[in-house]
Design a protein around this motif. Structure first.
Motif: not given
Length: 171
Positions: A45-73
């Motif tokens: 994969l080209q650099t930016v395409r690989a980066s977009i996929i990685a960003t998408t995976v981390s966005i999904a990971f972060n949503y779970v962390g933010f919803r159930y840890f950072t902003y659980r209240d």
């Protein structure tokens, strides 16, 4: 409660929010960089395409962390709205993050493992500032007033409780 005490309590709450955001964010950065480098090493994969996929995976990971840890209240009503706004602001953050990498890689010709990781990390940093502001302002709304009072009560020390009790006594 005095204005100074109220300000101090708000600052402590903000500090805790930033710390929790940071914990999830650092883990998300780790996920992002690991996926990015794995894709760069194991695929063509080209650099930016690989980066977009990685960003998408981390966005999904972060949503779970933010919803159930950072902003659980935070408010839980309107989950569809919350997810929609999270995706919207995350997409803007992804554009910022990957725009920095794109400009460095294709605009300036800095393409190599070290340069890619440096500009990926720089893009993440710039996008993080935007994401923190937008998530706390629009996505994970602040606590209702009663919940803030309860949180403030938890943060108060025994001495502050005693001072508050003495201030409210009528002589």
């Amino acid at each position: 409660m005095s204005r100074l005490s109220a300000l101090n309590t708000r600052l402590r709450l903000l500090y805790r929010e930033i710390a929790k955001f940071g914990v999830v964010g650092i883990a998300g950065i780790g996920v992002n960089l690991v996926v990015f480098n794995l894709l760069r090493e194991t695929t063509h994969l080209q650099t930016v395409r690989a980066s977009i996929i990685a960003t998408t995976v981390s966005i999904a990971f972060n949503y779970v962390g933010f919803r159930y840890f950072t902003y659980r209240d935070a408010e839980r009503s309107g989950r569809g709205r919350e997810i929609g706004l999270f995706v919207f602001f995350s997409a803007i953050g992804a554009l910022i993050e990957n725009g920095v990498l794109f400009l460095a890689t294709y605009g300036m010709g800095w393409d190599g493992p070290l340069a890619n990781n440096f500009f990926k990390f720089l893009g993440i940093g710039v996008a993080t500032l935007f994401r923190f502001w937008s998530y706390r302002t629009w996505v994970f709304r602040s606590l209702p007033a009663k919940a803030v009072e309860q949180a403030e009560a938890i943060l108060l020390t025994d001495a502050e409780h005693a001072a508050r009790a003495n201030a409210t006594r009528k002589y």
